[in-house]
Structure formats: C-alpha cells, structure tokens
Design an enzyme around this catalytic site. Structure first.
Site, PDB file in Angstrom:
ATOM      1  N   ASP A  30       0.844  -1.189   0.000  1.00  0.00           N
ATOM      2  CA  ASP A  30       0.000   0.000   0.000  1.00  0.00           C
ATOM      3  C   ASP A  30       0.885   1.246   0.000  1.00  0.00           C
ATOM      4  O   ASP A  30       1.906   1.316   0.690  1.00  0.00           O
ATOM      5  CB  ASP A  30      -0.915  -0.016   1.232  1.00  0.00           C
ATOM      6  N   ASN A  86     -12.948  -3.133   2.604  1.00  0.00           N
ATOM      7  CA  ASN A  86     -13.909  -2.054   2.806  1.00  0.00           C
ATOM      8  C   ASN A  86     -14.901  -2.104   1.652  1.00  0.00           C
ATOM      9  O   ASN A  86     -14.514  -1.939   0.495  1.00  0.00           O
ATOM     10  CB  ASN A  86     -13.177  -0.704   2.848  1.00  0.00           C
ATOM     11  N   HIS A  99     -10.477  -5.179  -3.194  1.00  0.00           N
ATOM     12  CA  HIS A  99      -9.144  -5.455  -2.649  1.00  0.00           C
ATOM     13  C   HIS A  99      -9.264  -5.833  -1.190  1.00  0.00           C
ATOM     14  O   HIS A  99     -10.137  -5.339  -0.479  1.00  0.00           O
ATOM     15  CB  HIS A  99      -8.217  -4.248  -2.807  1.00  0.00           C
ATOM     16  N   HIS A 101      -7.103  -5.735   2.317  1.00  0.00           N
ATOM     17  CA  HIS A 101      -5.933  -5.187   3.009  1.00  0.00           C
ATOM     18  C   HIS A 101      -5.384  -6.285   3.916  1.00  0.00           C
ATOM     19  O   HIS A 101      -6.135  -6.836   4.739  1.00  0.00           O
ATOM     20  CB  HIS A 101      -6.327  -4.008   3.901  1.00  0.00           C
TER      21      HIS A 101
HETATM   22  P1  5GP Z   1      -9.719   1.524   0.350  1.00  0.00           P
HETATM   23  O1  5GP Z   1      -9.836   2.809   1.133  1.00  0.00           O
HETATM   24  O2  5GP Z   1     -10.377   1.640  -1.001  1.00  0.00           O
HETATM   25  O3  5GP Z   1     -10.159   0.309   1.113  1.00  0.00           O
HETATM   26  O4  5GP Z   1      -8.183   1.296   0.118  1.00  0.00           O
HETATM   27  C1  5GP Z   1      -7.489   1.840  -0.962  1.00  0.00           C
HETATM   28  C2  5GP Z   1      -6.019   1.748  -0.620  1.00  0.00           C
HETATM   29  O5  5GP Z   1      -5.290   1.936  -1.811  1.00  0.00           O
HETATM   30  C3  5GP Z   1      -5.537   2.818   0.362  1.00  0.00           C
HETATM   31  O6  5GP Z   1      -4.981   2.184   1.509  1.00  0.00           O
HETATM   32  C4  5GP Z   1      -4.494   3.602  -0.430  1.00  0.00           C
HETATM   33  O7  5GP Z   1      -3.388   3.977   0.359  1.00  0.00           O
HETATM   34  C5  5GP Z   1      -4.110   2.639  -1.529  1.00  0.00           C
HETATM   35  N1  5GP Z   1      -3.725   3.251  -2.791  1.00  0.00           N
HETATM   36  C6  5GP Z   1      -4.411   4.204  -3.478  1.00  0.00           C
HETATM   37  N2  5GP Z   1      -3.775   4.487  -4.639  1.00  0.00           N
HETATM   38  C7  5GP Z   1      -2.688   3.676  -4.672  1.00  0.00           C
HETATM   39  C8  5GP Z   1      -1.642   3.515  -5.634  1.00  0.00           C
HETATM   40  O8  5GP Z   1      -1.597   4.149  -6.693  1.00  0.00           O
HETATM   41  N3  5GP Z   1      -0.675   2.606  -5.336  1.00  0.00           N
HETATM   42  C9  5GP Z   1      -0.697   1.865  -4.172  1.00  0.00           C
HETATM   43  N4  5GP Z   1       0.298   0.992  -3.977  1.00  0.00           N
HETATM   44  N5  5GP Z   1      -1.678   1.999  -3.256  1.00  0.00           N
HETATM   45  C10 5GP Z   1      -2.648   2.898  -3.507  1.00  0.00           C
END
Ligand code: 5GP
Ligand code: ZN
Length: 113
Positions: A30, A86, A99, A101
């Site tokens: 992440d 999420n 996704h 985590h």
């Molecule tokens: P969500 O909030 O949708 O459950 O999690 C999205 C996750 O994607 C977040 O933890 C954020 O830090 C990560 N993220 C967003 N854009 C990128 C990216 O371009 N590269 C990587 N490696 N992580 C990303």
C-alpha cells in the site's frame, strides 16, 4: 476497466511494489501504509466490490484469501495478521476495484475505527 487505478497497477501501467502474483491475483504494498506490513491483494480482473461479486466469482474470492496466507508466510507475519475489505464508501472504500488489506506488524485494535 478504464480509469481504474488498480486495473492499471494489474496491467503494469502504474508501478507498484509487488509482493506476490499469480495468474489471477496481484498483491502489492500500500502507498500509504497503516501498519508495518500493509499489502493490497486484488484480482487482476475488475470487480467493483465484494457486494457486486457474482456466484461465479466464488473461486476467485477464495483464491484471494488463500493468497493472503501465502503472502503472510512470505512476509513472516503468519502468526498474526488482519485481512479486511472495505465494501462501499460508508465503509471507507476509496478505490472501486475489490481489494483485501493485509495488515500486520503492530497490535490490532478491536473494534476497528
Ligand atoms: P480503500 O480505502 O479503497 O479500502 O483502500 C485503498 C487503498 O489503496 C488505500 O490504503 C491507499 O493507500 C491505496 N492506494 C491508493 N492508490 C494507490 C496507488 O496508486 N498505489 C498503491 N500501492 N496503493 C494505492
Ligand atoms: Zn479495476
């Protein structure tokens, strides 16, 4: 899917630090880690979120979870890790490509915030 960040990561158009991959799955660090180990596990094929998955996605969803175990072993956090998805904006989903985590390396609180 056009304009999906995680589809672009899966295709290699956007760089990521890959920790595991197979024909269906990609896992990468992440960008904004919330724990010493914070890996995102995605299917290469776009699905918006868990609640939009179909019965025919059952095998793929199982593979994502089993990939998490392989990654946890590989990163030496097998004895304690959290796997969370999420589902929807109200739950904190910011990227609309399903996704999981994988979080580890610190004490995990319950209930989560
Ligand atoms: P969500 O909030 O949708 O459950 O999690 C999205 C996750 O994607 C977040 O933890 C954020 O830090 C990560 N993220 C967003 N854009 C990128 C990216 O371009 N590269 C990587 N490696 N992580 C990303
Ligand atoms: Zn996507």
């Amino acid at each position: 899917m056009a304009d999906c960040i995680f589809c672009k990561i899966a295709s290699g158009e956007i760089n990521s630090k890959v920790v595991y991959e197979d024909e269906d799955t990609l896992a990468f660090l992440d960008l904004n880690p919330q724990a010493p180990t914070h890996v995102l596990i995605i299917p290469r094929r776009h699905i918006d979120r868990l609640s939009t998955a179909a019965d025919s996605d059952a095998e793929l969803l199982g593979k994502l979870q089993l990939a998490a175990v392989k990654i946890a072993k590989r990163l030496n956090v097998e004895s304690g890790f959290r796997l969370v998805t999420n589902n929807g904006k109200a739950a904190g989903q910011a990227v609309d490509h399903i996704h999981y985590h994988l979080l580890a390396g610190r004490k995990m609180l319950w209930p989560p915030g």
